[in-house]
Motif scaffolding. Structure first.
Motif, PDB file in Angstrom:
ATOM      1  N   LYS A  25      53.704  35.133  75.178  1.00 21.29           N
ATOM      2  CA  LYS A  25      52.518  34.391  74.774  1.00 21.29           C
ATOM      3  C   LYS A  25      52.926  33.544  73.570  1.00 21.29           C
ATOM      4  O   LYS A  25      53.538  34.058  72.626  1.00 21.29           O
ATOM      5  CB  LYS A  25      51.390  35.348  74.403  1.00 21.29           C
ATOM      6  N   ASP A  65      49.416  29.190  74.371  1.00 20.60           N
ATOM      7  CA  ASP A  65      48.425  30.011  75.074  1.00 20.60           C
ATOM      8  C   ASP A  65      47.165  30.163  74.237  1.00 20.60           C
ATOM      9  O   ASP A  65      46.067  30.230  74.773  1.00 20.60           O
ATOM     10  CB  ASP A  65      49.002  31.394  75.381  1.00 20.60           C
ATOM     11  N   ASP A  66      47.351  30.263  72.916  1.00 19.88           N
ATOM     12  CA  ASP A  66      46.234  30.440  71.997  1.00 19.88           C
ATOM     13  C   ASP A  66      46.467  29.631  70.733  1.00 19.88           C
ATOM     14  O   ASP A  66      47.609  29.413  70.328  1.00 19.88           O
ATOM     15  CB  ASP A  66      46.075  31.914  71.579  1.00 19.88           C
ATOM     16  N   ASP A  72      34.652  27.794  64.011  1.00 19.17           N
ATOM     17  CA  ASP A  72      34.192  27.118  65.217  1.00 19.17           C
ATOM     18  C   ASP A  72      34.393  25.610  65.092  1.00 19.17           C
ATOM     19  O   ASP A  72      34.810  24.955  66.044  1.00 19.17           O
ATOM     20  CB  ASP A  72      32.708  27.452  65.443  1.00 19.17           C
ATOM     21  N   GLY A  75      37.881  24.852  65.741  1.00 14.48           N
ATOM     22  CA  GLY A  75      38.120  24.988  67.178  1.00 14.48           C
ATOM     23  C   GLY A  75      37.782  23.706  67.906  1.00 14.48           C
ATOM     24  O   GLY A  75      38.512  23.270  68.809  1.00 14.48           O
ATOM     25  N   ASN A  76      36.680  23.065  67.516  1.00 14.39           N
ATOM     26  CA  ASN A  76      36.300  21.785  68.118  1.00 14.39           C
ATOM     27  C   ASN A  76      37.343  20.711  67.832  1.00 14.39           C
ATOM     28  O   ASN A  76      37.671  19.905  68.707  1.00 14.39           O
ATOM     29  CB  ASN A  76      34.935  21.324  67.587  1.00 14.39           C
ATOM     30  N   GLN A  79      40.398  21.434  70.032  1.00 14.97           N
ATOM     31  CA  GLN A  79      40.104  21.140  71.432  1.00 14.97           C
ATOM     32  C   GLN A  79      40.191  19.640  71.686  1.00 14.97           C
ATOM     33  O   GLN A  79      40.805  19.208  72.658  1.00 14.97           O
ATOM     34  CB  GLN A  79      38.717  21.670  71.786  1.00 14.97           C
ATOM     35  N   PRO A  85      41.729  23.504  76.608  1.00 16.49           N
ATOM     36  CA  PRO A  85      40.455  24.197  76.837  1.00 16.49           C
ATOM     37  C   PRO A  85      39.978  24.983  75.619  1.00 16.49           C
ATOM     38  O   PRO A  85      40.770  25.539  74.862  1.00 16.49           O
ATOM     39  CB  PRO A  85      40.759  25.158  77.984  1.00 16.49           C
ATOM     40  N   ARG A  86      38.692  25.041  75.465  1.00 16.29           N
ATOM     41  CA  ARG A  86      38.066  25.788  74.378  1.00 16.29           C
ATOM     42  C   ARG A  86      38.454  27.275  74.435  1.00 16.29           C
ATOM     43  O   ARG A  86      38.537  27.942  73.408  1.00 16.29           O
ATOM     44  CB  ARG A  86      36.534  25.628  74.488  1.00 16.29           C
ATOM     45  N   SER A  87      38.714  27.768  75.611  1.00 15.19           N
ATOM     46  CA  SER A  87      39.053  29.183  75.779  1.00 15.19           C
ATOM     47  C   SER A  87      40.342  29.572  75.058  1.00 15.19           C
ATOM     48  O   SER A  87      40.579  30.764  74.828  1.00 15.19           O
ATOM     49  CB  SER A  87      39.179  29.520  77.266  1.00 15.19           C
ATOM     50  N   ARG A  88      41.151  28.615  74.679  1.00 15.93           N
ATOM     51  CA  ARG A  88      42.396  28.916  73.952  1.00 15.93           C
ATOM     52  C   ARG A  88      42.179  29.095  72.452  1.00 15.93           C
ATOM     53  O   ARG A  88      43.092  29.483  71.737  1.00 15.93           O
ATOM     54  CB  ARG A  88      43.427  27.817  74.175  1.00 15.93           C
ATOM     55  N   GLN A  90      41.058  30.881  69.192  1.00 14.44           N
ATOM     56  CA  GLN A  90      40.797  32.218  68.675  1.00 14.44           C
ATOM     57  C   GLN A  90      40.303  32.060  67.240  1.00 14.44           C
ATOM     58  O   GLN A  90      41.085  31.720  66.353  1.00 14.44           O
ATOM     59  CB  GLN A  90      42.058  33.076  68.713  1.00 14.44           C
TER      60      GLN A  90
END
Length: 103
Positions: A25, A65-66, A72, A75-76, A79, A85-88, A90
């Motif tokens: 990872k 992977d992350d 937050d 994170g934006n 992204q 993807p937002r799912s990456r 953490q």
């Protein structure tokens, strides 16, 4: 290449040519609480680079992977800046400033 977990603090161009090991990872640890500069696709000079440079940049971003980020909002930024993807993302907070918000 036998590591199961690889941490990077920033953009590493060599990742673009790496065959991502299935057993590993790859995680980017952002080195700051926020961003005072624009980077990745948010950097205005990126659109002026060659198409091959742009493809190489995205290959590097796609290897992670992350992404460990402080908030937050960050994170934006990641992204959008890395087109991942937002799912990456953490969201882990940032100890130096979290104490001001969670006391």
């Amino acid at each position: 290449m036998t590591s199961q977990l690889i941490f990077c603090d920033n953009y590493y161009a060599f990742l673009g040519g790496l065959l991502h090991p299935r057993h590993a990872k790859i995680v980017q640890l952002w080195h700051a609480n926020g961003a005072i500069k624009r980077f990745g696709w948010g950097d205005p000079t990126t659109s002026q680079r060659s198409k091959e440079d742009q493809r190489r940049f995205q290959r590097v971003y796609d290897q992670f992977d992350d992404y460990v980020v402080a908030s937050d909002a960050m994170g934006n930024v990641f992204q959008d800046s890395y087109r991942v993807p937002r799912s990456r993302m953490q969201l882990m907070g940032y100890p130096r400033s979290d104490r001001f918000f969670f006391c």
